[in-house]
Design a protein around this motif. Structure first.
Motif, mmCIF file in Angstrom:
data_model
loop_
_atom_site.group_PDB
_atom_site.id
_atom_site.type_symbol
_atom_site.label_atom_id
_atom_site.label_comp_id
_atom_site.label_asym_id
_atom_site.label_seq_id
_atom_site.Cartn_x
_atom_site.Cartn_y
_atom_site.Cartn_z
ATOM 1 N N UNK A 227 36.350 37.268 33.231
ATOM 2 C CA UNK A 227 37.267 36.823 32.081
ATOM 3 C C UNK A 227 38.851 36.702 32.716
ATOM 4 N N UNK A 228 39.013 35.478 33.508
ATOM 5 C CA UNK A 228 40.263 35.422 34.151
ATOM 6 C C UNK A 228 41.377 35.694 33.056
ATOM 7 N N UNK A 229 41.305 34.840 31.996
ATOM 8 C CA UNK A 229 42.514 35.022 31.085
ATOM 9 C C UNK A 229 42.886 36.296 30.411
ATOM 10 N N UNK A 230 41.989 37.375 30.737
ATOM 11 C CA UNK A 230 42.291 38.536 30.190
ATOM 12 C C UNK A 230 42.874 39.615 31.183
ATOM 13 N N UNK A 231 43.237 39.160 32.522
ATOM 14 C CA UNK A 231 43.604 39.953 33.513
ATOM 15 C C UNK A 231 44.877 39.669 33.966
ATOM 16 N N UNK A 232 45.715 40.507 34.351
ATOM 17 C CA UNK A 232 47.019 40.412 35.195
ATOM 18 C C UNK A 232 46.509 40.054 36.433
ATOM 19 N N UNK A 233 47.565 39.226 37.150
ATOM 20 C CA UNK A 233 47.075 38.874 38.507
ATOM 21 C C UNK A 233 48.081 39.184 39.465
ATOM 22 N N UNK A 234 47.928 39.475 40.640
ATOM 23 C CA UNK A 234 49.039 39.784 41.565
ATOM 24 C C UNK A 234 48.648 39.256 43.054
ATOM 25 N N UNK A 235 49.633 39.129 43.685
ATOM 26 C CA UNK A 235 49.652 38.973 45.174
ATOM 27 C C UNK A 235 50.312 40.298 45.910
ATOM 28 N N UNK A 236 49.424 40.426 46.816
ATOM 29 C CA UNK A 236 49.829 41.633 47.950
ATOM 30 C C UNK A 236 49.915 40.994 49.133
ATOM 31 N N UNK B 240 51.723 38.784 37.634
ATOM 32 C CA UNK B 240 52.002 37.845 36.571
ATOM 33 C C UNK B 240 51.095 38.369 35.339
ATOM 34 N N UNK B 241 51.558 38.385 34.069
ATOM 35 C CA UNK B 241 50.718 38.889 32.826
ATOM 36 C C UNK B 241 49.806 37.864 32.596
ATOM 37 N N UNK B 242 49.026 38.043 31.491
ATOM 38 C CA UNK B 242 47.862 37.261 31.220
ATOM 39 C C UNK B 242 48.142 35.719 30.849
ATOM 40 N N UNK C 292 54.052 34.501 31.593
ATOM 41 C CA UNK C 292 55.326 34.963 30.880
ATOM 42 C C UNK C 292 55.882 35.847 31.686
ATOM 43 N N UNK C 293 55.360 37.021 31.834
ATOM 44 C CA UNK C 293 56.003 38.317 32.334
ATOM 45 C C UNK C 293 55.758 38.333 33.828
ATOM 46 N N UNK C 294 56.819 38.565 34.510
ATOM 47 C CA UNK C 294 56.471 38.561 36.090
ATOM 48 C C UNK C 294 57.391 39.487 36.745
ATOM 49 N N UNK C 295 56.807 40.182 37.610
ATOM 50 C CA UNK C 295 57.809 41.150 38.357
ATOM 51 C C UNK C 295 57.461 40.816 39.843
ATOM 52 N N UNK D 7 52.802 32.177 39.657
ATOM 53 C CA UNK D 7 52.488 31.486 38.439
ATOM 54 C C UNK D 7 50.949 31.329 38.257
ATOM 55 N N UNK D 8 50.171 31.017 37.070
ATOM 56 C CA UNK D 8 48.927 31.087 36.715
ATOM 57 C C UNK D 8 48.705 29.858 36.058
ATOM 58 N N UNK D 9 47.432 29.199 36.215
ATOM 59 C CA UNK D 9 46.815 28.199 35.290
ATOM 60 C C UNK D 9 45.703 28.875 34.737
ATOM 61 N N UNK D 10 45.596 29.181 33.446
ATOM 62 C CA UNK D 10 44.411 29.709 32.509
ATOM 63 C C UNK D 10 43.192 28.803 32.599
ATOM 64 N N UNK D 11 43.565 27.418 32.537
ATOM 65 C CA UNK D 11 42.762 26.488 32.217
ATOM 66 C C UNK D 11 41.847 26.249 33.722
ATOM 67 N N UNK D 12 42.578 26.375 34.818
ATOM 68 C CA UNK D 12 41.820 25.982 35.960
ATOM 69 C C UNK D 12 41.668 27.301 36.878
ATOM 70 N N UNK D 13 41.823 28.596 36.189
ATOM 71 C CA UNK D 13 41.581 29.672 36.692
ATOM 72 C C UNK D 13 42.299 30.000 37.960
#
Length: 115
Positions: free
Chosen positions: A27-36, A50-52, A55-58, A70-76
Motif C-alpha cells: 500500500x504505497x500511499x500509506x508509507x513514508x519513502x526514503x532514499x539511502x 518524504x511523508x505519505x 509534503x513533509x521532507x527531510x 518527491x513522490x507520485x501516489x498515482x504512479x506509485x
C-alpha cells in the motif's frame, strides 16, 4: 514488495540526475519513502525521506539545497532530483521503506560523479 530504481549513471561534477523508484506489492500511499546511499567502502546512509502525502521532507545535511525528494501516489513512484553533484555523491542509491515488521530495499542504482 518490490522497488525498482533507475536513472543512475555517470555525470560530471556540477551536473544533475533524476533517480526514480517504481514501487509495487504494498500500500504505497500509506508509507513514508526514503532514499539511502552507500559509497565505496562506506556504510549505507539516509539521504532523504518524504511523508505519505509528499509534503513533509527531510534531508541529510550533505545534500540540503541540492537534492529534492518527491513522490507520485498515482504512479506509485518516488524520485530524487540531484543537482550540483559532487564527486562525494558517488554511491549506490537505494529506495527504502519500512513498517513495523520489515525493511524494504530496492536493488539500487549507481551514481558516479567524475570528470
Amino acid at each position: 514488495v518490490q522497488f525498482v530504481e533507475s536513472g543512475g549513471g555517470l555525470v560530471q561534477p556540477g551536473g544533475s540526475l533524476n533517480l526514480s523508484c517504481a514501487a509495487s506489492g504494498f500500500a504505497f500511499n500509506n508509507y513514508y519513502m526514503s532514499w539511502y546511499r552507500q559509497g565505496p567502502g562506506k556504510d549505507r546512509k539516509l539521504v532523504a525521506t518524504v511523508d505519505v502525502h509528499g509534503i513533509f521532507k527531510t534531508y541529510a545535511d550533505s545534500v540540503k539545497g541540492r537534492f529534492t525528494i518527491s513522490r507520485d501516489n498515482v504512479k506509485r513512484t518516488v524520485h530524487l532530483q540531484m543537482n550540483s553533484l559532487k564527486p562525494e555523491d558517488t554511491a549506490m542509491y537505494f529506495c527504502h521503506s519500512t513498517d513495523t515488521y520489515n525493511k524494504y530495499w530496492g536493488q539500487g542504482t549507481r551514481v558516479t560523479v567524475s570528470e
